[in-house]
Write a protein that holds these residues in place. Structure first.
Motif, PDB file in Angstrom:
ATOM      1  N   LEU A 147       0.832  -1.197   0.000  1.00 29.28           N
ATOM      2  CA  LEU A 147       0.000   0.000   0.000  1.00 29.28           C
ATOM      3  C   LEU A 147       0.866   1.245   0.000  1.00 29.28           C
ATOM      4  N   MET A 148       0.602   2.144  -0.923  1.00 30.42           N
ATOM      5  CA  MET A 148       1.337   3.397  -0.901  1.00 30.42           C
ATOM      6  C   MET A 148       1.074   4.084   0.433  1.00 30.42           C
ATOM      7  N   ARG A 149       2.114   4.617   1.019  1.00 29.36           N
ATOM      8  CA  ARG A 149       2.092   5.269   2.342  1.00 29.36           C
ATOM      9  C   ARG A 149       1.700   4.282   3.445  1.00 29.36           C
ATOM     10  N   GLN A 150       2.130   3.035   3.277  1.00 27.63           N
ATOM     11  CA  GLN A 150       1.828   2.025   4.302  1.00 27.63           C
ATOM     12  C   GLN A 150       2.645   2.263   5.578  1.00 27.63           C
ATOM     13  N   ALA A 151       3.826   2.852   5.417  1.00 32.12           N
ATOM     14  CA  ALA A 151       4.674   3.155   6.577  1.00 32.12           C
ATOM     15  C   ALA A 151       4.299   4.552   7.036  1.00 32.12           C
ATOM     16  N   GLY A 152       3.913   4.666   8.269  1.00 33.68           N
ATOM     17  CA  GLY A 152       3.506   5.989   8.741  1.00 33.68           C
ATOM     18  C   GLY A 152       2.011   6.169   8.618  1.00 33.68           C
ATOM     19  N   ARG A 153       1.606   7.371   8.857  1.00 36.83           N
ATOM     20  CA  ARG A 153       0.210   7.739   8.785  1.00 36.83           C
ATOM     21  C   ARG A 153      -0.682   6.993   9.753  1.00 36.83           C
ATOM     22  N   SER A 154      -1.194   5.799   9.390  1.00 37.51           N
ATOM     23  CA  SER A 154      -2.282   5.247  10.189  1.00 37.51           C
ATOM     24  C   SER A 154      -1.864   4.243  11.271  1.00 37.51           C
TER      25      SER A 154
ATOM     26  N   GLU B  60       1.736   2.209  16.056  1.00 43.94           N
ATOM     27  CA  GLU B  60       3.137   2.086  16.478  1.00 43.94           C
ATOM     28  C   GLU B  60       4.027   3.101  15.755  1.00 43.94           C
ATOM     29  N   TYR B  61       3.604   3.551  14.567  1.00 44.51           N
ATOM     30  CA  TYR B  61       4.318   4.647  13.897  1.00 44.51           C
ATOM     31  C   TYR B  61       4.112   5.951  14.656  1.00 44.51           C
ATOM     32  N   ARG B  62       2.862   6.232  14.982  1.00 43.26           N
ATOM     33  CA  ARG B  62       2.562   7.504  15.662  1.00 43.26           C
ATOM     34  C   ARG B  62       3.308   7.615  16.978  1.00 43.26           C
TER      35      ARG B  62
ATOM     36  N   LEU C 128       6.258   6.276  17.717  1.00 46.16           N
ATOM     37  CA  LEU C 128       7.665   6.620  17.450  1.00 46.16           C
ATOM     38  C   LEU C 128       7.805   8.068  17.000  1.00 46.16           C
ATOM     39  N   ARG C 129       6.864   8.530  16.152  1.00 41.50           N
ATOM     40  CA  ARG C 129       6.945   9.905  15.656  1.00 41.50           C
ATOM     41  C   ARG C 129       6.790  10.903  16.803  1.00 41.50           C
ATOM     42  N   ASP C 130       5.849  10.615  17.716  1.00 35.63           N
ATOM     43  CA  ASP C 130       5.642  11.552  18.823  1.00 35.63           C
ATOM     44  C   ASP C 130       6.849  11.576  19.752  1.00 35.63           C
TER      45      ASP C 130
ATOM     46  N   LEU D 290      10.785   1.706   1.574  1.00 35.19           N
ATOM     47  CA  LEU D 290      11.689   2.489   2.402  1.00 35.19           C
ATOM     48  C   LEU D 290      10.952   3.632   3.080  1.00 35.19           C
ATOM     49  N   PHE D 291      11.122   3.802   4.366  1.00 34.37           N
ATOM     50  CA  PHE D 291      10.568   4.961   5.054  1.00 34.37           C
ATOM     51  C   PHE D 291      11.485   6.146   4.817  1.00 34.37           C
ATOM     52  N   CYS D 292      11.015   7.100   4.045  1.00 41.09           N
ATOM     53  CA  CYS D 292      11.791   8.269   3.665  1.00 41.09           C
ATOM     54  C   CYS D 292      10.786   9.290   3.155  1.00 41.09           C
ATOM     55  N   ASP D 293      11.186  10.277   2.392  1.00 36.53           N
ATOM     56  CA  ASP D 293      10.223  11.205   1.806  1.00 36.53           C
ATOM     57  C   ASP D 293      10.762  11.697   0.479  1.00 36.53           C
ATOM     58  N   ILE D 294       9.861  12.093  -0.417  1.00 40.61           N
ATOM     59  CA  ILE D 294      10.301  12.545  -1.739  1.00 40.61           C
ATOM     60  C   ILE D 294      11.139  13.821  -1.689  1.00 40.61           C
ATOM     61  N   LEU D 295      11.087  14.567  -0.599  1.00 40.22           N
ATOM     62  CA  LEU D 295      11.843  15.821  -0.521  1.00 40.22           C
ATOM     63  C   LEU D 295      13.297  15.624  -0.088  1.00 40.22           C
ATOM     64  N   VAL D 296      13.629  14.440   0.414  1.00 38.70           N
ATOM     65  CA  VAL D 296      14.966  14.204   0.973  1.00 38.70           C
ATOM     66  C   VAL D 296      16.104  14.510  -0.013  1.00 38.70           C
TER      67      VAL D 296
ATOM     68  N   ASP E 185       4.680  10.526  -9.061  1.00 38.23           N
ATOM     69  CA  ASP E 185       4.420  11.776  -9.794  1.00 38.23           C
ATOM     70  C   ASP E 185       3.059  12.319  -9.361  1.00 38.23           C
ATOM     71  N   THR E 186       3.034  12.822  -8.140  1.00 35.96           N
ATOM     72  CA  THR E 186       1.786  13.226  -7.492  1.00 35.96           C
ATOM     73  C   THR E 186       1.135  14.427  -8.177  1.00 35.96           C
ATOM     74  N   TRP E 187       1.948  15.259  -8.828  1.00 33.31           N
ATOM     75  CA  TRP E 187       1.386  16.500  -9.387  1.00 33.31           C
ATOM     76  C   TRP E 187       1.334  16.520 -10.913  1.00 33.31           C
ATOM     77  N   ALA E 188       1.446  15.351 -11.533  1.00 29.99           N
ATOM     78  CA  ALA E 188       1.362  15.257 -12.998  1.00 29.99           C
ATOM     79  C   ALA E 188       0.062  15.862 -13.515  1.00 29.99           C
TER      80      ALA E 188
HETATM   81  O1  CP3 Z   1       4.872   4.896   1.347  1.00 31.26           O
HETATM   82  C1  CP3 Z   1       5.417   4.931   2.463  1.00 31.26           C
HETATM   83  O2  CP3 Z   1       4.822   4.555   3.474  1.00 31.26           O
HETATM   84  C2  CP3 Z   1       6.872   5.336   2.588  1.00 31.26           C
HETATM   85  C3  CP3 Z   1       7.114   6.639   3.090  1.00 31.26           C
HETATM   86  C4  CP3 Z   1       6.727   7.892   2.320  1.00 31.26           C
HETATM   87  C5  CP3 Z   1       6.544   9.147   2.976  1.00 31.26           C
HETATM   88  N1  CP3 Z   1       6.356  10.092   2.003  1.00 31.26           N
HETATM   89  C6  CP3 Z   1       6.633   9.394   4.433  1.00 31.26           C
HETATM   90  C7  CP3 Z   1       5.939  10.566   5.000  1.00 31.26           C
HETATM   91  C8  CP3 Z   1       6.535   8.104   0.947  1.00 31.26           C
HETATM   92  C9  CP3 Z   1       6.573   7.109  -0.206  1.00 31.26           C
HETATM   93  C10 CP3 Z   1       6.312   9.496   0.766  1.00 31.26           C
HETATM   94  C11 CP3 Z   1       6.118  10.112  -0.560  1.00 31.26           C
HETATM   95  C12 CP3 Z   1       5.605  11.472  -0.623  1.00 31.26           C
HETATM   96  N2  CP3 Z   1       5.872  12.536   0.205  1.00 31.26           N
HETATM   97  C13 CP3 Z   1       4.776  11.937  -1.674  1.00 31.26           C
HETATM   98  C14 CP3 Z   1       4.339  11.107  -2.878  1.00 31.26           C
HETATM   99  C15 CP3 Z   1       3.219  10.203  -2.586  1.00 31.26           C
HETATM  100  C16 CP3 Z   1       1.902  10.876  -2.397  1.00 31.26           C
HETATM  101  O3  CP3 Z   1       1.344  10.709  -1.302  1.00 31.26           O
HETATM  102  O4  CP3 Z   1       1.406  11.476  -3.339  1.00 31.26           O
HETATM  103  C17 CP3 Z   1       4.519  13.296  -1.432  1.00 31.26           C
HETATM  104  C18 CP3 Z   1       3.680  14.204  -2.289  1.00 31.26           C
HETATM  105  C19 CP3 Z   1       5.229  13.663  -0.248  1.00 31.26           C
HETATM  106  C20 CP3 Z   1       5.305  15.019   0.379  1.00 31.26           C
HETATM  107  C21 CP3 Z   1       4.818  15.018   1.767  1.00 31.26           C
HETATM  108  N3  CP3 Z   1       5.506  14.489   2.831  1.00 31.26           N
HETATM  109  C22 CP3 Z   1       3.593  15.557   2.245  1.00 31.26           C
HETATM  110  C23 CP3 Z   1       2.551  16.216   1.381  1.00 31.26           C
HETATM  111  C24 CP3 Z   1       3.551  15.341   3.637  1.00 31.26           C
HETATM  112  C25 CP3 Z   1       2.473  15.819   4.601  1.00 31.26           C
HETATM  113  C26 CP3 Z   1       1.557  14.872   5.198  1.00 31.26           C
HETATM  114  C27 CP3 Z   1       1.363  13.458   4.604  1.00 31.26           C
HETATM  115  O5  CP3 Z   1       1.314  12.484   5.356  1.00 31.26           O
HETATM  116  O6  CP3 Z   1       1.239  13.357   3.385  1.00 31.26           O
HETATM  117  C28 CP3 Z   1       4.750  14.642   3.973  1.00 31.26           C
HETATM  118  C29 CP3 Z   1       5.163  14.150   5.298  1.00 31.26           C
HETATM  119  C30 CP3 Z   1       5.276  12.667   5.407  1.00 31.26           C
HETATM  120  N4  CP3 Z   1       6.023  11.875   4.579  1.00 31.26           N
HETATM  121  C31 CP3 Z   1       4.706  11.868   6.423  1.00 31.26           C
HETATM  122  C32 CP3 Z   1       5.110  10.546   6.169  1.00 31.26           C
HETATM  123  C33 CP3 Z   1       4.814   9.316   6.982  1.00 31.26           C
HETATM  124  C34 CP3 Z   1       3.816  12.360   7.554  1.00 31.26           C
HETATM  125  C35 CP3 Z   1       4.588  12.928   8.680  1.00 31.26           C
HETATM  126  C36 CP3 Z   1       3.772  12.711   9.944  1.00 31.26           C
HETATM  127  O7  CP3 Z   1       2.844  13.459  10.217  1.00 31.26           O
HETATM  128  O8  CP3 Z   1       4.098  11.732  10.632  1.00 31.26           O
END
Ligand code: CP3
Length: 343
Positions: free
Chosen positions: A21-28, A31-33, A35-37, A69-75, A201-204
């Motif tokens: 699942l996209m964004r499976q690590a983090g968010r919901s 146990e992620y929340r 660690l983040r807190d 990988l737990f990371c972010d596109i901005l890294v 490519d979230t903003w295509a």
């Molecule tokens: O998929 C995964 O679980 C791996 C980790 C991952 C994160 N960001 C961690 C993160 C991935 C693949 C991303 C990609 C990402 N980041 C995208 C492309 C995918 C998409 O959703 O369209 C984009 C546009 C971003 C930019 C970004 N980073 C935004 C808009 C935000 C704000 C809130 C959110 O959750 O989207 C982030 C922060 C971010 N990146 C968090 C996580 C787990 C949330 C931080 C938190 O509140 O804990």
């Protein structure tokens, strides 16, 4: 040893449809929340032991068939000398606004600028020990540029779109720099141990068809061409891109991710035969009760029945308020229905 995901990406036979699942690590995940807190997002991201732990959480808790990988596109922006913080959306220490800003960018080797990313990957491959494959990722140059020009997230990314249309030469200069950086970054991820790579490519969808070809697709292709010798599956996911599906025929990816706005059958026709697709359950379906989730997941599997390969996923990332039991219900339903389809 679960290599269903890699086999499906290559169009090889599988006993059941793999799922991640996209964004499976983090968010919901609770146990992620936790660690983040305790540590803050920035520290989780930049500390290999912690980033690896977060990466493994959905594998352990949900039983998905791949780790991302737990990371972010901005890294990788840090390899251009920019500093990124998360509040929780990404915020850069400065926005690139002028041609001079873009021309002054110097590109450092990703291994030097963000060594923690590759250390996390190496650590994860040891810890996973073949349990499931590890996916690396980056943003498309167009999507990354949107954040660099804006300096932060935005609904409409007007500053970036103004530059694209008003100063296209500067936009191309930036996109070329980002394409070279992203290719280096992904090659380094693969060499550290990533077994597949996905470009987000979230903003295509901000571009019309001609704009998409000129400012987005060509740079995606460049990156995938640079990755060809690495021989790992290359996955491309563009959000809101139903209007450019025909163009995606030559995006250079082995797998194309489809969002939930278009059926997999129609997507396959418009992409031309022979494509492995990833997707595409509406993430909001996971907010509905489990019987609805099961029915809608089965429908996605039915649509995928004739494809050369299918990786089950959502049509975009897991929504933050998705209940854990609903994620578990989805994994169970996809397992059960896709096994049945094959026996
Ligand atoms: O998929 C995964 O679980 C791996 C980790 C991952 C994160 N960001 C961690 C993160 C991935 C693949 C991303 C990609 C990402 N980041 C995208 C492309 C995918 C998409 O959703 O369209 C984009 C546009 C971003 C930019 C970004 N980073 C935004 C808009 C935000 C704000 C809130 C959110 O959750 O989207 C982030 C922060 C971010 N990146 C968090 C996580 C787990 C949330 C931080 C938190 O509140 O804990």
């Amino acid at each position: 040893m679960n290599d269903l995901y890699l086999r499906a990406c290559r169009g090889q036979p599988v006993e059941r449809t793999p799922l991640w699942l996209m964004r499976q690590a983090g968010r919901s995940l609770p146990e992620y929340r936790e660690l983040r807190d305790r540590f803050g997002f920035g520290t989780l991201l930049r500390t290999p032991e912690l980033a690896a732990r977060v990466t493994l959480q959905p594998v352990d808790r949900l039983g998905v068939d791949a780790a991302i990988l737990f990371c972010d596109i901005l890294v990788p922006a840090e390899a251009l000398g920019l500093r990124v913080e998360f509040q929780p959306g990404p915020v850069l220490d400065r926005a690139l606004r002028t041609t001079a800003d873009v021309e002054s960018l110097r590109r450092r080797a990703p291994e030097e600028a963000v060594p923690y990313v590759f250390e996390t990957i190496r650590l994860l491959r040891r810890e996973l020990d073949g349990r499931v494959p590890l996916i690396g990722f980056a943003a498309s140059p167009f999507t990354l540029a949107a954040y660099l020009i804006e300096g932060r997230g935005s609904k409409g990314f007007e500053a970036w779109r103004a530059l694209v249309h008003g100063e296209p030469a500067t936009a191309h200069r930036l996109l070329e720099t980002l394409a070279a950086l992203t290719a280096d970054y992904l090659v380094a991820q693969v060499r550290a141990g990533a077994q597949a790579v996905q470009l987000f490519d979230t903003w295509a969808g901000l571009l019309d068809e001609a704009g998409y070809r000129e400012f987005d697709l060509r740079y995606v292709r460049t990156i995938f061409e640079r990755l060809a010798p690495e021989r790992v599956p290359r996955v491309y996911f563009a959000l809101d891109a139903a209007h450019v599906l025909e163009d995606l025929r030559d995006c250079g990816a082995d797998v194309v991710g489809v969002d939930w706005r278009i059926g997999l059958g129609e997507a396959a026709r418009r992409l031309g035969g022979g494509r492995v697709l990833q997707g595409n359950l509406d993430p909001a379906v996971l907010l509905a009760p489990p019987p609805v989730i099961e029915r809608r997941a089965a429908e996605v599997l039915e649509q995928a029945a004739g494809l050369p390969g299918h990786v089950f996923n959502l049509g975009h990332g897991v929504l933050p308020d998705t209940p854990l039991e609903h994620l578990l219900a989805l994994v169970e339903a996809v397992g059960r229905h896709s096994r049945r389809g094959r026996s």
